[in-house]
Write an enzyme that holds these catalytic residues in place. Structure first.
Site, short mmCIF file in Angstrom:
data_model
loop_
_atom_site.label_atom_id
_atom_site.label_comp_id
_atom_site.label_asym_id
_atom_site.label_seq_id
_atom_site.Cartn_x
_atom_site.Cartn_y
_atom_site.Cartn_z
CE1 TYR A 113 -41.23 32.16 -20.32
CE2 TYR A 113 -39.36 31.26 -19.83
CZ TYR A 113 -40.29 31.86 -19.34
OH TYR A 113 -40.12 32.40 -17.88
CD1 TRP B 3 -36.85 35.18 -18.34
CD2 TRP B 3 -35.91 36.91 -17.63
NE1 TRP B 3 -37.21 35.69 -17.33
CE2 TRP B 3 -36.73 36.63 -16.51
CE3 TRP B 3 -34.77 37.88 -17.15
CZ2 TRP B 3 -37.19 37.26 -15.43
CZ3 TRP B 3 -35.29 38.71 -16.18
CH2 TRP B 3 -36.38 38.39 -14.98
P1 PGD Z 1 -31.98 32.14 -20.14
O1 PGD Z 1 -30.52 31.63 -19.97
O2 PGD Z 1 -32.10 33.49 -19.67
O3 PGD Z 1 -32.93 31.23 -19.76
O4 PGD Z 1 -35.08 30.34 -19.01
P2 PGD Z 1 -34.55 31.15 -20.58
O5 PGD Z 1 -34.47 30.34 -21.73
O6 PGD Z 1 -35.19 32.58 -20.40
O7 PGD Z 1 -31.91 32.01 -21.79
C1 PGD Z 1 -31.96 33.40 -22.72
C2 PGD Z 1 -31.04 32.89 -23.99
O8 PGD Z 1 -31.30 34.39 -24.85
C3 PGD Z 1 -29.60 33.06 -23.69
O9 PGD Z 1 -29.11 31.98 -24.07
C4 PGD Z 1 -29.19 34.47 -24.30
O10 PGD Z 1 -27.64 33.96 -25.09
C5 PGD Z 1 -30.09 34.62 -25.40
N1 PGD Z 1 -30.13 36.22 -26.04
C6 PGD Z 1 -29.82 37.15 -24.87
N2 PGD Z 1 -30.01 38.17 -26.02
C7 PGD Z 1 -30.22 37.74 -26.90
C8 PGD Z 1 -30.60 38.49 -28.13
O11 PGD Z 1 -30.67 39.72 -28.28
N3 PGD Z 1 -30.90 37.73 -29.15
C9 PGD Z 1 -31.21 36.27 -29.31
N4 PGD Z 1 -31.46 35.71 -30.39
N5 PGD Z 1 -30.68 35.74 -28.09
C10 PGD Z 1 -30.31 36.52 -27.03
C11 PGD Z 1 -35.42 30.89 -17.68
C12 PGD Z 1 -36.54 30.13 -17.18
O12 PGD Z 1 -35.91 28.66 -16.40
C13 PGD Z 1 -37.00 30.61 -16.19
S1 PGD Z 1 -37.61 32.38 -16.27
C14 PGD Z 1 -37.43 30.07 -14.74
S2 PGD Z 1 -37.94 31.13 -13.69
C15 PGD Z 1 -37.21 28.66 -14.64
N6 PGD Z 1 -36.63 28.40 -13.31
C16 PGD Z 1 -36.19 27.15 -13.11
C17 PGD Z 1 -36.17 26.60 -12.04
O13 PGD Z 1 -36.11 27.36 -10.83
N7 PGD Z 1 -35.45 25.47 -11.87
C18 PGD Z 1 -35.61 24.52 -12.81
N8 PGD Z 1 -35.16 23.24 -12.66
N9 PGD Z 1 -35.89 25.10 -14.15
C19 PGD Z 1 -36.06 26.39 -14.28
N10 PGD Z 1 -36.29 26.64 -15.33
C20 PGD Z 1 -36.80 28.03 -15.88
#
Ligand code: PGD
Length: 765
Positions: free
Chosen positions: A112, A114
């Site tokens: 999972y 973004w």
């Molecule tokens: P991001 O920090 O966006 O968080 O969780 P998610 O894991 O999506 O992580 C994306 C990662 O992808 C980043 O580390 C980035 O460096 C990497 N990345 C970006 N581009 C690329 C690429 O092209 N290739 C590769 N291999 N990597 C890449 C989000 C999730 O957290 C979500 S959606 C929600 S809604 C939740 N919200 C909460 C919340 O409200 N409260 C708590 N306590 N916890 C939550 N967790 C959830």
């Protein structure tokens, strides 16, 4: 100075379109010229490209090479560097071993996250396509951390999640028609700043401002005043966390007692009002859910509740329920009860009225849907049928073979030997990180592609450096944004970083199935191929439809939108027999026969107030709101300039109310320790009256930074709230995540301040 200097290049991110200019050392970023309210998060790009947190070369954990990684993984890994050729060979051999010994059902590719905007280099699509086309399938995850509970309850009771959240009331309708907006959980602009796939115009502030200027009254119902922007001129109704359903029930009760409800609408468009009414009036439990009952629970006076009920019955009322309410125990209930309350007002399907689940939760909502398809990478067919609801990752890894409930089914956790993660950061997004650490010590092998040294990358066995979006060509698009953006490469990749597509192509070659993955196309040819269905649809409708090369040169392309027609709820209102809702009865289900057959006490067959099983207590008196950050998207680019500019002494800021701060001798700028029985973290205090007394707010996204020498369950010295949150499902129905709310104590930190090491790369040999 390299060749790209002085060239402004169009690009896009989940938080907005922009142009960038790279001279080999510094990056200038300027927002898309037609964006009326660009997000300041763009500022995180300026120093990101060559930041020390970037991963430069492929590495492998030494203990994994020695066959001893399982059970010993930690965040101070001993990595050894390997050439791309060696590491891809090693990985191909390991994948082949796991497949032949255990089959695809032993590989978790749910992965999972973004990742970044861009329709080709979307990391989840890439890894899923690879595992389907070149490996033979994987254990997947269903639903999201965003909408885990609502995506499951809504189809039972009202309709599909996409239709109710994204194809419903628009900001334009609100500006023109709405008299009252009852926003449970608010509609914070920090959330609409982002939309997966990107967005070219941030229109929400303007939409709310126009409505407010016309005289619409906004109510922000929640613990945080600033969950609606100043422009909405909202009335803040502070409510005890987790009690919104009690308020909604009392509003419903008052509507019935004062004969203010729309009986004809309920009779014609809904099923199951009688059993719900029995509950509402306490016929079986002896407790009428009236305003006096709700006042005790919610902290809102009975008089204010009755006044509000009368007010919402007078004009065109729109009820919204944010994602945050359902990211908590029993999160299905507010989503359902919001719909029932709106049904009782009889305005569902009217312009600017009724119910729009999650309006304002993301930049996708409140807009019209494009009339043409956007480019989409085909992911192939998964031959493995096992899955988990996404937030059950620790449960799965810790309890192979155990049965669990989900949406009326009894399922078994698979026995996972290899985890493949691309484009997500579980040590940011998952709850109860100390438990997650134990869970991620169960598999034999963990593979991660990352562009930066996130905690997930540090915990992996094989780490492959991925380019970040600025280092490759892609197409930016989202189904509710009227622009296709040519995301042209701005800079060369850092170190030896490669695109996920190229890594998977190489791996497929080593596995002898390159053609199945690439279909003979390189990434440039894939872009042209993915663009073609959009071009064809534009041409067929007589719109401007340039070929790929011309689109690429222009840098953007306008996409037509569907009319602002209210979507499926308007159609249902117009003719409920012809345009049945996709529920079992075709109507709005106030009582669900289907859910009744499941027999879940934690998700009864009609909306019910269920108090949290973890209320504030003398040991943990504060309710922690762990919400989305305003300084970055999730944990992405936490090392970036804008995110860093909002830290205090390098630590994440935590807000608490004046009363709670004074009681603990805490002042703005103090370093504090938040703790409960699951863990502890440090953060930097901001004392504020924009949140209720008894509530403390620490946003997610500070990279997990455990004290290096702690033996067990280390404290996070940076401010990651997921060391504190509960790893339970919302209910047996949806098993969504409960990351939004937990209980803690907070104290001024008097120990020696540990340094922040979250962004220091491990030192491979
Ligand atoms: P991001 O920090 O966006 O968080 O969780 P998610 O894991 O999506 O992580 C994306 C990662 O992808 C980043 O580390 C980035 O460096 C990497 N990345 C970006 N581009 C690329 C690429 O092209 N290739 C590769 N291999 N990597 C890449 C989000 C999730 O957290 C979500 S959606 C929600 S809604 C939740 N919200 C909460 C919340 O409200 N409260 C708590 N306590 N916890 C939550 N967790 C959830």
């Amino acid at each position: 100075m390299n060749q790209r200097a002085a060239i402004w290049t169009p690009h896009s991110a989940h938080w907005g379109a922009f142009s960038a200019r790279w001279n080999g050392t510094t990056l200038d970023v300027t927002p898309y010229e037609h964006d009326p309210a660009p997000s300041p998060i763009l500022g995180n790009f300026t120093d990101a490209l060559r930041h020390k947190a970037r991963i430069q070369r492929p590495v492998v954990r030494r203990s994994w090479l020695e066959g001893k990684a399982r059970g010993t993984r930690d965040f101070t890994p001993d990595f050894v560097e390997r050439s791309w050729d060696e590491v891809v060979g090693l990985l191909a051999t390991e994948l082949a071993r796991v497949r032949s010994e255990y089959g695809g059902g032993a590989v978790f590719g749910g992965s999972y996250g973004w990742s970044s905007a861009g329709r080709l280099h979307h990391a989840q699509s890439q890894v899923h396509r690879f595992l389907n086309m070149a490996f033979g399938g994987y254990v997947r995850s269903v639903n999201t951390y965003s909408a885990g509970a609502s995506a499951v309850i809504l189809p039972h009771v009202m309709g599909g999640y996409e239709n109710l959240s994204r194809r419903n009331v628009t900001w334009d309708q609100m500006a023109e028609h709405t008299d009252i907006v009852l926003a449970f959980g608010g509609m914070a602009l920090k959330n609409t700043a982002v939309a997966s796939g990107g967005l070219s115009r941030h229109i929400e502030r303007d939409g709310m401002m126009r409505a407010a200027r016309r005289g619409a009254g906004f109510f922000c119902i929640g613990p945080l005043r600033d969950d609606l922007p100043d422009e909405a001129n909202a009335t803040w109704l502070p409510i005890k966390v987790g009690t919104d359903v009690a308020l909604m029930l009392a509003l419903a009760h008052t509507l019935v007692v004062e004969d203010l409800w729309d009986k004809a609408f309920v009779a014609h468009y809904c099923t199951g009002f009688e059993p719900f009414q029995r509950y509402l009036f306490g016929r079986d439990d002896g407790t009428p859910k009236d305003a006096a009952w709700a006042a005790d629970i919610t902290g809102i006076s009975a008089g204010a509740i009755v006044d509000l009920a009368r007010r919402i019955a007078r004009g065109r009322t729109l009820i919204t329920v944010s994602h945050s309410l359902q990211r908590a125990q029993y999160g299905e209930q507010p989503v359902w009860m919001g719909a029932v309350l709106a049904a009782m007002l009889g305005q569902i399907g009217l312009p600017g009225g009724g119910y729009n689940y999650a309006l304002g939760a993301l930049g996708h909502t409140g807009r019209c849907v494009n009339a043409v398809p956007i480019p989409t990478l085909p992911r192939g067919k998964n031959e493995v049928h096992d899955f988990i609801p996404v937030a059950r990752i620790s449960d799965m890894l810790l309890n192979p073979g155990q049965l669990f409930d989900y949406n009326g089914r009894s399922l078994r956790y698979p026995d996972i030997k290899l985890v493949y993660w691309v484009g997500g950061n579980p040590f940011h997004h998952h709850q109860d990180i100390n438990r997650l650490r134990r869970a991620f010590n169960m598999p034999q092998t963990i593979v991660v592609h990352e562009s930066a040294w996130t905690p997930m990358a540090r915990f992996a066995d094989i780490v492959l450096p991925a380019t970040m979006t600025l280092e490759r060509d892609d197409i930016g698009a989202a189904a509710t944004d009227p622009r296709l953006i040519a995301m042209r490469k701005v800079a060369d990749p850092v170190g030896e970083a490669r695109d996920d597509f190229d890594i998977f192509a190489d791996l497929s070659r080593k596995l002898g199935v390159e053609q199945a993955f690439t279909e003979g196309r390189n990434s440039r040819q894939w872009l042209a191929y993915l663009y073609e269905p959009t071009r064809r649809a534009l041409a067929e409708a007589g719109w401007d439809a340039p070929d790929f090369e011309e689109f690429w040169q222009r840098g953007e392309l306008a996409l037509p939108s569907e009319p602002d027609d209210g979507g499926s709820l308007r159609a249902f209102r117009d003719d409920p027999d012809k345009n049945r809702l996709p529920t079992p009865s075709g109507r709005i289900e106030i009582y669900s026969e289907t859910i009744a057959t499941f027999g879940y006490s934690d998700c009864p067959p009609h909306p019910t107030f269920l108090p949290s099983t973890e209320p504030p207590s003398p040991r943990h008196p504060l309710t922690l709101i762990a919400n989305q950050p305003s300084t970055r998207l999730h944990s992405q680019l936490d090392f970036g300039a804008y995110s860093q500019s909002k830290k205090i002494a390098g630590r994440e800021a935590v807000r608490l109310n004046t009363v709670d701060a004074e009681r603990r001798g805490i002042k703005t700028g103090d370093i504090v320790r938040l703790f409960n029985d699951r863990g502890a973290c440090l953060a930097a205090a901001i004392v504020s009256d924009d949140l209720m007394a008894g509530v403390i707010q620490l946003s997610t996204g500070a990279w997990y930074d455990p004290e290096p020498d702690a033996a067990h369950d280390p404290m996070c010295v940076h401010g990651n709230p997921n060391v504190l949150t509960r790893d339970i499902g919302t209910s047996r129905l949806a098993q969504g995540c409960c990351g939004q709310v937990t209980v803690v104590e907070c104290e001024k930190y008097s120990g020696k301040l540990p340094p922040i090491r979250a962004f220091d790369p491990p030192t491979p040999r």
